[in-house]
Motif scaffolding. Structure first.
Motif, mmCIF file in Angstrom:
data_model
loop_
_atom_site.group_PDB
_atom_site.id
_atom_site.type_symbol
_atom_site.label_atom_id
_atom_site.label_comp_id
_atom_site.label_asym_id
_atom_site.label_seq_id
_atom_site.Cartn_x
_atom_site.Cartn_y
_atom_site.Cartn_z
ATOM 1 N N VAL A 1 0.834 -1.199 0.000
ATOM 2 C CA VAL A 1 0.000 0.000 0.000
ATOM 3 C C VAL A 1 0.874 1.257 0.000
ATOM 4 N N ALA A 2 1.939 1.253 0.812
ATOM 5 C CA ALA A 2 2.826 2.422 0.892
ATOM 6 C C ALA A 2 3.552 2.688 -0.423
ATOM 7 N N ASP A 3 3.748 1.651 -1.240
ATOM 8 C CA ASP A 3 4.424 1.818 -2.520
ATOM 9 C C ASP A 3 3.462 2.139 -3.666
ATOM 10 N N ARG A 4 2.168 1.987 -3.440
ATOM 11 C CA ARG A 4 1.191 2.207 -4.510
ATOM 12 C C ARG A 4 0.384 3.494 -4.341
ATOM 13 N N PHE A 5 0.240 3.967 -3.108
ATOM 14 C CA PHE A 5 -0.636 5.107 -2.850
ATOM 15 C C PHE A 5 0.131 6.257 -2.188
ATOM 16 N N ASP A 6 -0.540 7.390 -2.092
ATOM 17 C CA ASP A 6 0.051 8.598 -1.511
ATOM 18 C C ASP A 6 0.389 8.354 -0.040
ATOM 19 N N ARG A 7 1.677 8.395 0.274
ATOM 20 C CA ARG A 7 2.120 8.084 1.624
ATOM 21 C C ARG A 7 1.648 9.115 2.642
ATOM 22 N N ARG A 8 1.473 10.354 2.211
ATOM 23 C CA ARG A 8 0.984 11.398 3.119
ATOM 24 C C ARG A 8 -0.446 11.096 3.559
ATOM 25 N N ARG A 9 -1.294 10.706 2.599
ATOM 26 C CA ARG A 9 -2.688 10.417 2.933
ATOM 27 C C ARG A 9 -2.809 9.181 3.813
ATOM 28 N N ILE A 10 -1.955 8.210 3.556
ATOM 29 C CA ILE A 10 -1.962 7.004 4.399
ATOM 30 C C ILE A 10 -1.679 7.378 5.850
ATOM 31 N N MET A 11 -0.619 8.179 6.068
ATOM 32 C CA MET A 11 -0.255 8.568 7.428
ATOM 33 C C MET A 11 -1.360 9.373 8.108
ATOM 34 N N SER A 12 -1.929 10.336 7.376
ATOM 35 C CA SER A 12 -2.976 11.179 7.952
ATOM 36 C C SER A 12 -4.194 10.353 8.335
ATOM 37 N N LEU A 13 -4.588 9.435 7.472
ATOM 38 C CA LEU A 13 -5.737 8.573 7.767
ATOM 39 C C LEU A 13 -5.465 7.675 8.968
ATOM 40 N N CYS A 14 -4.271 7.126 9.025
ATOM 41 C CA CYS A 14 -3.928 6.207 10.118
ATOM 42 C C CYS A 14 -3.961 6.907 11.474
ATOM 43 N N TRP A 15 -3.387 8.125 11.549
ATOM 44 C CA TRP A 15 -3.402 8.822 12.827
ATOM 45 C C TRP A 15 -4.817 9.244 13.212
ATOM 46 N N SER A 16 -5.679 9.453 12.226
ATOM 47 C CA SER A 16 -7.085 9.747 12.528
ATOM 48 C C SER A 16 -7.769 8.529 13.148
ATOM 49 N N VAL A 17 -7.456 7.345 12.612
ATOM 50 C CA VAL A 17 -8.013 6.107 13.168
ATOM 51 C C VAL A 17 -7.528 5.886 14.596
ATOM 52 N N VAL A 18 -6.236 6.159 14.853
ATOM 53 C CA VAL A 18 -5.703 5.999 16.205
ATOM 54 C C VAL A 18 -6.381 6.988 17.166
ATOM 55 N N ALA A 19 -6.682 8.184 16.677
ATOM 56 C CA ALA A 19 -7.402 9.155 17.513
ATOM 57 C C ALA A 19 -8.769 8.608 17.917
ATOM 58 N N LEU A 20 -9.446 7.940 16.988
ATOM 59 C CA LEU A 20 -10.740 7.327 17.313
ATOM 60 C C LEU A 20 -10.572 6.195 18.334
ATOM 61 N N ALA A 21 -9.485 5.442 18.216
ATOM 62 C CA ALA A 21 -9.213 4.388 19.204
ATOM 63 C C ALA A 21 -8.976 4.990 20.585
ATOM 64 N N SER A 22 -8.300 6.149 20.628
ATOM 65 C CA SER A 22 -8.093 6.840 21.903
ATOM 66 C C SER A 22 -9.430 7.251 22.513
ATOM 67 N N LEU A 23 -10.365 7.650 21.651
ATOM 68 C CA LEU A 23 -11.710 7.970 22.135
ATOM 69 C C LEU A 23 -12.352 6.740 22.767
ATOM 70 N N GLY A 24 -12.165 5.574 22.141
ATOM 71 C CA GLY A 24 -12.686 4.338 22.720
ATOM 72 C C GLY A 24 -12.067 4.024 24.065
ATOM 73 N N LEU A 25 -10.760 4.221 24.203
ATOM 74 C CA LEU A 25 -10.098 3.995 25.491
ATOM 75 C C LEU A 25 -10.586 4.980 26.543
ATOM 76 N N LEU A 26 -10.876 6.195 26.102
ATOM 77 C CA LEU A 26 -11.428 7.192 27.014
ATOM 78 C C LEU A 26 -12.757 6.716 27.580
ATOM 79 N N LEU A 27 -13.604 6.145 26.725
ATOM 80 C CA LEU A 27 -14.910 5.656 27.183
ATOM 81 C C LEU A 27 -14.751 4.471 28.141
ATOM 82 N N VAL A 28 -13.785 3.598 27.857
ATOM 83 C CA VAL A 28 -13.519 2.469 28.759
ATOM 84 C C VAL A 28 -13.039 2.976 30.114
#
Length: 409
Positions: free
Chosen positions: A72-99
């Motif tokens: 994936v990193a060799d086929r797609f825009d690496r900047r967008r991959i990183m930005s999307l991934c950190w957004s997903v981790v932020a959502l996971a942090s929200l889940g940990l906050l609720l726990v």
């Protein structure tokens, strides 16, 4: 601090500054979250094995997805991959906050969210490693690696200390702070302009998926550097057991845990700044082996220590030695890999890094549960020294390597 043009030229790039700022914030968030996660799990379970399982849950996605994430990193825009991934981790942090807000919540959602975080990082890490060389020129690359590592390690100093202090106000505060930092990191990456690549039209086959593994296997110097770091940290990693040391050995509580987690990063930052201003010019291979040996010795002394000051000093030395190993490994891997292959090679490298860190946490937890925390750390340190000696014989090319970045042919 001694500055020179070759050591600090990378900072002239706007995109590189955005990159390392995001690197700092995501590292800060990860360390804050790790402190909260470790203390929360140990507080609710009192189990060393439970601490190890958190590391295993974070590592398994990187192992399972290694072939896919690099492709994936060799086929797609690496900047967008990183930005999307950190957004997903932020959502996971929200889940940990609720726990954390629910004292009666079971532990299994924490492991599930750790898997989500591990999956997102599995995609973000190869993209990050592959993007970096596109933001700076060849002449400034070695010092850019050190500056990038310095940003990460600086966050590793601040993060655990901040996490320990925030935990005193309650676990939800820790995860809320992590959420905000991850979200900001995602925004910074989105503002990077350079590094965009033309779409790769290479057909996806088993051979293309395995190309990163084949590339590393055929280059003994790179294989030796990656595997040396893997086994050294896998055996010598004591960070997973720091909650036990803080509560049951040194008796310093959550704030002390933050100090212990910050100490390795203090040594690493000092070393990374030195390497950025004065890049390693000669005897790179031998320097790496000596650093790994020092890592093992510092681990042994830390394991036996019952004095907070001595323990902190050992962790500082351990962090400085590990930084040398990281610097040599990352520079070799990224400088000697063609851009079209960097994602897949970086994905394999990320698995090795994850194995040495997250899987090392699991190994430490299992061994500590079997023989006790102190013997587990000491035995691991001895194992690291043995690995350094053995690898010097198995990979003579790495031992003899002089310059990190080879002259262009």
């Amino acid at each position: 601090m001694i500055r020179n043009a070759s050591g600090w030229a990378a900072l002239r790039s706007r995109d590189f500054r955005l990159f390392i700022s995001a690197r700092f914030l995501s590292g800060l968030a990860m360390q804050i979250q790790n402190v909260g996660l470790g203390w929360l799990v140990y507080d609710r379970t009192g189990s060393a094995l439970a601490l190890g399982l958190v590391g295993l849950a974070a590592f398994l996605p990187a192992l399972a997805l290694a072939l896919v994430t690099g492709h994936v990193a060799d086929r797609f825009d690496r900047r967008r991959i990183m930005s999307l991934c950190w957004s997903v981790v932020a959502l996971a942090s929200l889940g940990l906050l609720l726990v954390a807000l629910n004292p009666k919540a079971p532990v299994w959602p924490i492991y599930a969210l750790a898997v989500v975080v591990g999956s997102a990082r599995a995609f973000a890490n190869p993209a990050s490693q592959a993007l970096l060389p596109n933001l700076v020129g060849r002449d400034g690359f070695a010092s850019a690696v050190a500056l990038n590592a310095s940003a990460w390690q600086t966050s590793s100093i601040a993060g655990p200390a901040v996490g320990g202090i925030l935990y005193a106000f309650g676990p939800p505060v820790v995860f809320a702070a992590a959420l905000a930092s991850f979200a900001t990191s995602a925004l910074l990456i989105a503002f990077i302009r350079s590094g965009e690549r033309a779409p790769v039209r290479e057909k996806t086959t088993l051979a293309t998926l395995l190309a990163g593994i084949v590339f590393i296997r055929e280059r003994p110097v790179i294989l030796g550097a990656i595997s040396l770091d893997l086994f050294a940290v896998l055996l010598g990693g004591a960070t997973a057991l720091l909650p036990i040391y803080a509560r049951d050995v040194l008796f310093v509580g959550p704030v002390g845990l933050g100090m212990l987690r910050s100490a390795p990063a203090i040594g690493a930052v000092a070393m990374s700044i030195t390497l950025a201003s004065r890049p390693l010019q000669h005897r790179a291979g031998r320097t790496m082996f000596f650093a790994v040996g020092l890592f093992g010795v510092a681990t042994i002394i830390f394991g036996l220590s019952t004095n907070l000051i001595l323990s902190l000093a050992c962790l500082v030395a351990l962090g400085a030695a590990d930084m040398v190993s990281v610097y040599v490994r990352q520079t070799l891997v990224q400088s000697e890999t063609p851009d079209a292959m960097r994602g897949r090679v970086a994905a394999v490298n990320s698995v090795f890094i994850g194995a040495s860190n997250e899987l090392g946490e699991f190994e430490s937890g299992v061994v500590a549960a079997a023989i006790g925390a102190v013997p587990a750390v000491v035995v691991g340190g001895v194992g690291t020294v043995v690995v350094a000696v053995l690898w010097a014989r198995l990979f003579p090319g790495l031992w003899k390597r002089d310059r990190l970045v080879a002259e262009p042919r």
